[in-house]
Design a protein around this motif. Structure first.
Motif, PDB file in Angstrom:
ATOM      1  N   ILE A  47       0.842  -1.204   0.000  1.00 38.73           N
ATOM      2  CA  ILE A  47       0.000   0.000   0.000  1.00 38.73           C
ATOM      3  C   ILE A  47       0.872   1.245   0.000  1.00 38.73           C
ATOM      4  CG2 ILE A  47      -1.617   1.327   1.444  1.00 38.73           C
ATOM      5  CD1 ILE A  47      -2.820  -1.371   2.304  1.00 38.73           C
ATOM      6  N   VAL A  48       2.049   1.148   0.636  1.00 42.08           N
ATOM      7  CA  VAL A  48       2.996   2.266   0.699  1.00 42.08           C
ATOM      8  C   VAL A  48       3.828   2.276  -0.581  1.00 42.08           C
ATOM      9  CG1 VAL A  48       4.929   3.256   1.982  1.00 42.08           C
ATOM     10  CG2 VAL A  48       3.078   2.109   3.208  1.00 42.08           C
ATOM     11  N   ASP A  49       3.831   3.410  -1.284  1.00 38.08           N
ATOM     12  CA  ASP A  49       4.628   3.495  -2.502  1.00 38.08           C
ATOM     13  C   ASP A  49       6.036   4.004  -2.188  1.00 38.08           C
ATOM     14  OD1 ASP A  49       4.011   6.085  -1.882  1.00 38.08           O
ATOM     15  OD2 ASP A  49       2.739   6.442  -3.635  1.00 38.08           O
ATOM     16  N   ASP A  50       6.871   4.033  -3.214  1.00 39.92           N
ATOM     17  CA  ASP A  50       8.269   4.458  -3.086  1.00 39.92           C
ATOM     18  C   ASP A  50       9.047   3.598  -2.106  1.00 39.92           C
ATOM     19  OD1 ASP A  50       7.852   6.558  -4.882  1.00 39.92           O
ATOM     20  OD2 ASP A  50       7.183   7.896  -3.283  1.00 39.92           O
ATOM     21  N   LEU A  51       8.700   2.304  -2.029  1.00 45.75           N
ATOM     22  CA  LEU A  51       9.404   1.365  -1.159  1.00 45.75           C
ATOM     23  C   LEU A  51       9.348  -0.010  -1.812  1.00 45.75           C
ATOM     24  CD1 LEU A  51      10.710   1.168   1.785  1.00 45.75           C
ATOM     25  CD2 LEU A  51       8.491   0.248   2.477  1.00 45.75           C
ATOM     26  N   GLU A  52      10.509  -0.655  -1.959  1.00 46.84           N
ATOM     27  CA  GLU A  52      10.541  -1.998  -2.541  1.00 46.84           C
ATOM     28  C   GLU A  52       9.978  -3.011  -1.542  1.00 46.84           C
ATOM     29  OE1 GLU A  52      14.358  -3.174  -3.922  1.00 46.84           O
ATOM     30  OE2 GLU A  52      14.569  -1.509  -5.338  1.00 46.84           O
ATOM     31  N   ILE A  53       8.947  -3.711  -1.938  1.00 40.93           N
ATOM     32  CA  ILE A  53       8.351  -4.735  -1.082  1.00 40.93           C
ATOM     33  C   ILE A  53       8.765  -6.096  -1.619  1.00 40.93           C
ATOM     34  CG2 ILE A  53       6.213  -5.694  -0.155  1.00 40.93           C
ATOM     35  CD1 ILE A  53       6.900  -2.841   0.806  1.00 40.93           C
ATOM     36  N   ILE A  54       9.559  -6.810  -0.823  1.00 42.96           N
ATOM     37  CA  ILE A  54      10.079  -8.118  -1.220  1.00 42.96           C
ATOM     38  C   ILE A  54       9.382  -9.181  -0.377  1.00 42.96           C
ATOM     39  CG2 ILE A  54      12.131  -9.531  -1.554  1.00 42.96           C
ATOM     40  CD1 ILE A  54      12.153  -6.933  -3.189  1.00 42.96           C
ATOM     41  N   GLY A  55       8.446  -9.889  -0.976  1.00 41.82           N
ATOM     42  CA  GLY A  55       7.737 -10.950  -0.269  1.00 41.82           C
ATOM     43  C   GLY A  55       8.453 -12.279  -0.461  1.00 41.82           C
ATOM     44  N   VAL A  56       8.784 -12.945   0.628  1.00 42.57           N
ATOM     45  CA  VAL A  56       9.502 -14.232   0.552  1.00 42.57           C
ATOM     46  C   VAL A  56       8.717 -15.307   1.301  1.00 42.57           C
ATOM     47  CG1 VAL A  56      11.782 -13.190   0.276  1.00 42.57           C
ATOM     48  CG2 VAL A  56      10.916 -13.601   2.571  1.00 42.57           C
ATOM     49  N   GLU A  57       8.846 -16.547   0.822  1.00 44.29           N
ATOM     50  CA  GLU A  57       8.153 -17.671   1.454  1.00 44.29           C
ATOM     51  C   GLU A  57       9.057 -18.431   2.413  1.00 44.29           C
ATOM     52  OE1 GLU A  57       6.551 -20.032  -1.680  1.00 44.29           O
ATOM     53  OE2 GLU A  57       4.854 -18.682  -2.030  1.00 44.29           O
ATOM     54  N   THR A  58      10.374 -18.409   2.148  1.00 40.77           N
ATOM     55  CA  THR A  58      11.330 -19.125   3.009  1.00 40.77           C
ATOM     56  C   THR A  58      12.552 -18.251   3.267  1.00 40.77           C
ATOM     57  OG1 THR A  58      12.568 -20.116   1.177  1.00 40.77           O
ATOM     58  CG2 THR A  58      10.619 -21.317   1.962  1.00 40.77           C
ATOM     59  N   ILE A  59      13.324 -18.643   4.265  1.00 40.21           N
ATOM     60  CA  ILE A  59      14.564 -17.914   4.559  1.00 40.21           C
ATOM     61  C   ILE A  59      15.553 -18.056   3.401  1.00 40.21           C
ATOM     62  CG2 ILE A  59      15.583 -19.874   5.808  1.00 40.21           C
ATOM     63  CD1 ILE A  59      16.970 -17.826   7.616  1.00 40.21           C
ATOM     64  N   LYS A  60      15.482 -19.165   2.672  1.00 40.69           N
ATOM     65  CA  LYS A  60      16.375 -19.382   1.532  1.00 40.69           C
ATOM     66  C   LYS A  60      16.156 -18.307   0.469  1.00 40.69           C
ATOM     67  CE  LYS A  60      19.371 -22.071  -0.688  1.00 40.69           C
ATOM     68  NZ  LYS A  60      20.745 -22.294  -0.177  1.00 40.69           N
ATOM     69  N   GLU A  61      14.889 -17.956   0.218  1.00 38.56           N
ATOM     70  CA  GLU A  61      14.598 -16.910  -0.769  1.00 38.56           C
ATOM     71  C   GLU A  61      15.155 -15.557  -0.324  1.00 38.56           C
ATOM     72  OE1 GLU A  61      10.482 -16.670  -1.741  1.00 38.56           O
ATOM     73  OE2 GLU A  61      10.318 -18.774  -2.332  1.00 38.56           O
ATOM     74  N   ALA A  62      15.060 -15.272   0.971  1.00 38.10           N
ATOM     75  CA  ALA A  62      15.600 -14.006   1.495  1.00 38.10           C
ATOM     76  C   ALA A  62      17.119 -13.972   1.345  1.00 38.10           C
ATOM     77  CB  ALA A  62      15.211 -13.841   2.961  1.00 38.10           C
ATOM     78  N   ILE A  63      17.773 -15.090   1.632  1.00 37.93           N
ATOM     79  CA  ILE A  63      19.236 -15.181   1.503  1.00 37.93           C
ATOM     80  C   ILE A  63      19.661 -14.954   0.056  1.00 37.93           C
ATOM     81  CG2 ILE A  63      21.211 -16.758   1.665  1.00 37.93           C
ATOM     82  CD1 ILE A  63      19.711 -18.070   4.064  1.00 37.93           C
ATOM     83  N   GLU A  64      18.986 -15.635  -0.879  1.00 32.05           N
ATOM     84  CA  GLU A  64      19.375 -15.558  -2.287  1.00 32.05           C
ATOM     85  C   GLU A  64      19.075 -14.182  -2.883  1.00 32.05           C
ATOM     86  OE1 GLU A  64      17.350 -18.880  -4.006  1.00 32.05           O
ATOM     87  OE2 GLU A  64      18.959 -20.299  -3.495  1.00 32.05           O
ATOM     88  N   HIS A  65      18.061 -13.505  -2.335  1.00 31.55           N
ATOM     89  CA  HIS A  65      17.809 -12.140  -2.810  1.00 31.55           C
ATOM     90  C   HIS A  65      18.908 -11.195  -2.340  1.00 31.55           C
ATOM     91  CE1 HIS A  65      15.670  -8.444  -3.836  1.00 31.55           C
ATOM     92  NE2 HIS A  65      15.959  -8.004  -2.614  1.00 31.55           N
TER      93      HIS A  65
END
Length: 512
Positions: free
Chosen positions: A147-165
């Protein structure tokens, strides 16, 4: 090595930045400092299991995790993900060059899957305010944070996805969601329309007056007369939510965890109808970890209390102050939290235990004094804070089966919006007042001037009905709203007469 990640703590409806410092050095123990509660302390086991599941390890060295500022208590399990990523970076198992540019929140399961968090929207607002590049959080909360603009929203399902991003192996494309277009598209969508209600024209008129001035209303009538049906349609004739009101309402529901997986900007005024067994804490908010109550979830909307006398008296009495101040303050030893509570109170009740006192056809079987005792369950001070008392009578068969189409909610809403525009212009110099119901005694005297004939009528009504000073103010406010609906600059005697008739419970002998 020292690593810093950033999370957030939510107090009331606002979020505050939390710095999570992780230092891995010589030693063998795990330490967590910075006033963590039990759920935060238990993150050690969840983090260790999640890392191991994805072929990482918990360092067999001294690990110190500091949650700063250290004088604010940290609550909940949402710090798991930033702690885990901080440990990986500090122990040099992974390199995250962009780590300090993100707010990171999320609860870890033992296999590294992320569970949803509460308060994603206020955290997202704070992240943009603090100048962060983006917000990494569970995927289920991503649309809410977007809902907040001018901010990258990175949705992840697992910690592995967060690490690789973060290490650049598999960057995730930020979620782009034009919530404002969706919001404005939904504004005129009405589920419960007054066009479906046959008859009850006098009750619809009372609801229109209540909506136009933001007045509280109580409906008294026998079972099956349509009190609940009419109450559910009140929010459909209230003015559409402004973007500011929608954001404030959505923040409260976000903090309470009520938005769900497809969380988006709330486009319709909330309608809350708690059961009469509700506790006072659940109604006004509070608890060990303070949460907003029903009166805050109804902010900018309608709170409907069905069968009012069945609610515990203590529950009803705690509403008196929020009704006046339009907010509720939850005080604890180390913190005081304000929740907005700008709601319209709509209540309904039977006139007596059997439900048929004053019924045009059925006879009341309640004994002498029973009706009065039943009404006395609702205190006088609370009733005085309710502007309109409306008697609801059953609809006849001919009215129920009539082919004539009733007036739609959108048509009624237009008159309500016009009246609110008049009030907006009237109160432009007093930003804390938005409608007639919010006027204090001083402004009421200045705004609700009446002529000699009106004063004589009001004096007669006050003496005959025994009305309190607060009821006097209520009548003036309601008559001002009726005049606004009529487009009249001054309050006329017919406006006063109509306002007086909406004080049913004050009439002498009404309850026998």
């Amino acid at each position: 090595m020292l690593a810093k990640t950033y999370g957030s703590a939510v107090y009331g409806v606002n979020a505050y930045k939390i710095t999570i410092e992780v230092n891995v050095g010589q030693g063998t123990r795990f330490y967590m400092v910075g006033l963590p509660d039990s759920a935060v302390k238990e993150s050690e086991q969840r983090v260790e299991s999640a890392l191991k599941y994805h072929d990482y390890r918990m360092p067999r060295q001294k690990v110190v995790v500091n949650l700063a500022p250290a004088d604010i208590k940290k609550e909940g399990s949402s710090y798991d993900l930033p702690i885990a990523l901080g440990i990986l970076h500090a122990s040099e198992q992974a390199s995250f060059p962009d780590l300090e540019n993100y707010i990171i929140m999320g609860e870890l399961s033992l296999d590294g899957i992320l569970r949803p968090i509460k308060g994603a929207l206020p955290i997202s607002i704070e992240a943009r305010k603090q100048g962060f590049k983006g917000f990494i959080l569970p995927k289920e909360n991503a649309s809410e944070a977007a809902i907040v603009d001018d901010l990258e929203i990175i949705g992840v399902e697992t910690i592995k996805e967060a690490i690789e991003h973060l290490d650049g192996t598999a960057p995730i494309k930020p979620l782009l969601y034009d919530t404002r277009d969706v919001f404005f598209d939904d504004l005129d969508h009405i589920e419960s329309d007054f066009a479906d209600v046959q008859g009850q024209e006098n009750i619809k008129r009372a609801m229109e007056i209540a909506a136009a001035g933001g007045h509280n209303v109580i409906m008294i009538g026998p079972p099956g007369a349509g009190k609940t049906m009419l109450a559910k349609r009140l929010s459909s004739i209230l003015p559409p939510l402004s973007l500011h009101e929608a954001l404030e309402t959505t923040k409260i529901h976000s903090v309470a965890g009520k938005l769900g997986e497809n969380g988006k900007l709330i486009a319709h005024r909330p309608f809350r109808s708690p059961h009469h067994t509700i506790s006072d804490v659940a109604l006004v908010g509070g608890g060990g970890i303070p949460q907003p109550g029903e009166i805050s979830l109804a902010n900018n909307g309608v709170l409907f209390l069905d069968e009012l006398p069945e609610f515990k008296r203590t529950v009803l009495e705690v509403m008196r102050q929020p009704l006046e101040e339009r907010r509720v303050t939850i005080s604890r030893a180390k913190v005081s939290i304000d929740y907005p509570a700008n709601f319209m109170l709509v209540a309904s009740m039977n006139p007596c235990p059997c439900g048929y006192y004053n019924h045009p056809e059925k006879e009341c079987v309640c004994g002498p004094g029973v009706v009065q005792r039943y009404l006395n369950k609702v205190s006088g001070p609370l009733l005085d804070r309710i502007d309109l008392h409306v008697e609801v009578t059953p609809v006849s068969f001919d009215q129920m089966t009539a082919d004539r189409k009733a007036e739609s909610s959108l048509d009624i809403r237009q008159r309500v919006v016009n009246a609110r525009e008049i009030q907006k212009e009237r109160f432009k110099e007093t930003p804390e007042i938005f409608n007639n119901a919010m006027m204090g005694s001083t402004i009421t005297k200045e705004t609700c001037k009446i002529n000699a004939a009106g004063k004589a009528l009001l004096k007669t009504a006050m003496e005959k009905l025994g009305l309190s000073a607060r009821a006097y103010d209520r009548i003036l406010k309601v008559s001002r709203t009726i005049a606004d609906l009529a487009g009249s600059e001054n309050i006329q005697i017919e406006h006063l007469a109509e306002a007086i008739q909406y004080r049913s419970l004050d009439r002498e002998g009404w309850a026998g």
